[in-house]
Design a protein around this motif. Sequence first.
Motif: not given
Lengths: 378, 356
Positions: A179, A183, B167
């Motif tokens: 993750d 990012e 998100k």
Amino acid sequence: MKKLLALVLTLAMVTAMFAVGASAEAGTMKIGMSGPLTGGAAVYGTAVARAAQIAVDEVNALGGLQFELNCQDDEHDAEKAVSAYNTLKDWGMQMMCGTVTTKPCLAVGPEANEDRIFMVTPSASASDVAYTGDNVFQICFIDPAQGKISAEVIAEKSLGSKIGIIYDSSDVYSTGILDSFTEEAETLGLEIVCTEAFTSDTKADLTTQVTKCKESGADLVFLPIYYTEASQILTTASKIGYAPLFFGVDGMDGILDVENFDTSLAEGLHMLTPFAADAKDERTAAFVAKYKELYNEVPNQFAADAYDVIWAMYQAATAAGLTGAESNEDICAAMIEQFTSMTYDGITGMGMTWDEDGFVSKAGNVVKIQDGAYVSVE
Amino acid sequence: MKKTLLNKDKGKDFLTYAVVIVAFVIMQFLSSQGKLSSAVTGYLVPVCCYIVLAISLNLLVGVCGELSLGHAGFMGIGAFSGVVLATLLKNTVDNATLRLILAMVFGGTLAGLIGFLIGIPVLRLRGDYLAIVTLAFGEIMKNIIGNMYVGTDESGFRFAIATAKPKLVGKGKWILSGAMGVTGIKKLSTFAVGFGLILFTLFVVLNLINSKEGRAIKAVRDNRIAAESVGINVTTFRMKAFVVSAFLAGMAGALYGLNYSSLDAAKFNFNTSINILVFVVLGGMGNILGSVISATVLYILPEAMRGLADYRMIIYAVVLILVMLFTWSPKVKEYTSVVADRMKHLFKKEKEAAAK
């Protein structure tokens, strides 16, 4: 039948004797350790238990504050870890070196927080671990930090332009790094061409994942996984004639010791690790030599982390003037104060400091494998 | 003859209730006196969960005669749905016990519902096939939950599967986040509720066994063709047992999930299913009291042997083998029946003497 029974009973008696023989006296602190000593993850737990014992022996040889260590098996299972923790509590644990793996740690952390038992985990690296309480500290990098640093290093040294990733979607460690890596890669403008997953049930054959990376034209494959699976990936890649740059994280440490693995395949492999067993400094060399002498194998990063946990605890406890006669609450408060203010030099990094949440800050070190040994990447 | 049989069953049921209640009273007493170590206090709730799981699986394996290898799947469904519901209700329901019970009922209902849906195709299978399909079901459930994201944010309730994780808007938070599972659970489970659940389970299962349905279920187990020939709808009765079993496993799962601060899907794997099956087999197929006792003993045994350090797991396995050999050995069975007979005679004589 009778002989077996006699054997079992004798065994029980002998262990009971050892268990009863120990009692706390002034100047002795009881340290509990919990980790997987049996089962699939036993490699990590055993390494931690052994290295912690080495460190405890060294501390005790100094003659000042004495440490007493009790290691319990948690089978890498949250439920068993709570039982192990309760057993240690009954034994009179005052500080905890553990737990070794993340999932048990997430269950034990809140318990220790409630009981005010100071806890430093050598290797439970999920960021949620430190958040479980103000008394829970980590000595290892947290997963997001590893993903971030990896992406930065790759961008900085332009190691690859098209990045492929193979990760374990059933593992917290792996998904945590993934993750933060994706990012950070996005912000740094790195191009990720494929992300392939496997699970603990499907890891027997990883050909599909490697082939997909090859087909997508990735020239760097990021492997946020443990070394056993990584060795399979390297073997498969060489079979299908695929030779990108492989980049691993701290779970990769140990790949040179995998049985029946042709270590020449690991040549050129990059990895982010805070510990290299062949580092030249005196302390590391002494620790590695001692470990080799006692257990006949090279200590991995988990062992090094555990060694640092005990020494960091010792440094903090002596600085705070603890004798082991204090209550758990007092020990916990004093240790928290020390840990958040002190600087510790260990074998997994110099100048370690901790923030209030319990996260460690230390320098990341990228090594590559050259001629069957770790070499720092300049 | 019929009357004595019924009486015998009732006597045994009474004994089961008595053992459970006496054990509860003793533990509560010791606990109130502060005589229990933290380790033993820690075992209380999980033991309750495993007892309920063993009884519910016994209904399926022992009474219904169907080998199920996916019981941990139902437990997992109950655990995760219960934990998610308890987290969502954190601000609306103040009473912790009420929240726990609501979570257990919700977990049980969801597990029962999924059990019903799975049962429609699965219960048409027989023997080995049912075992294989339930095994697959358990693994599928583990993998689905391990990839599921459930959370809340400003736009309300959010649900996603790993690959399409959105998100969160504003101050959102994932309650269940994939492989990480649920962390930071507020523990609600208590021994008293666990005891209540055992009593409820005993009540449901024992009544079901002794009812008309129970006799039909046993008839199907003993001779399917004969049962069908007298007009018993085999699938319906098996379905009843299957759904009840799944419902109870779901409730136990919710109790289990709310007893720990963190929960992950990997716990509910094949090993856990087999573990529960071991409790049932060693306690005796169809023997409810046996399940209660074996679940308790076999759960505590490896913990009690911690002193043996590295030899613990080996000795645990040896103990399992020995128990298996002893309980199934014809000689031991003969011996116990002789002893039982003698006791009965003694009892009778005393009674007669008293009557005189």
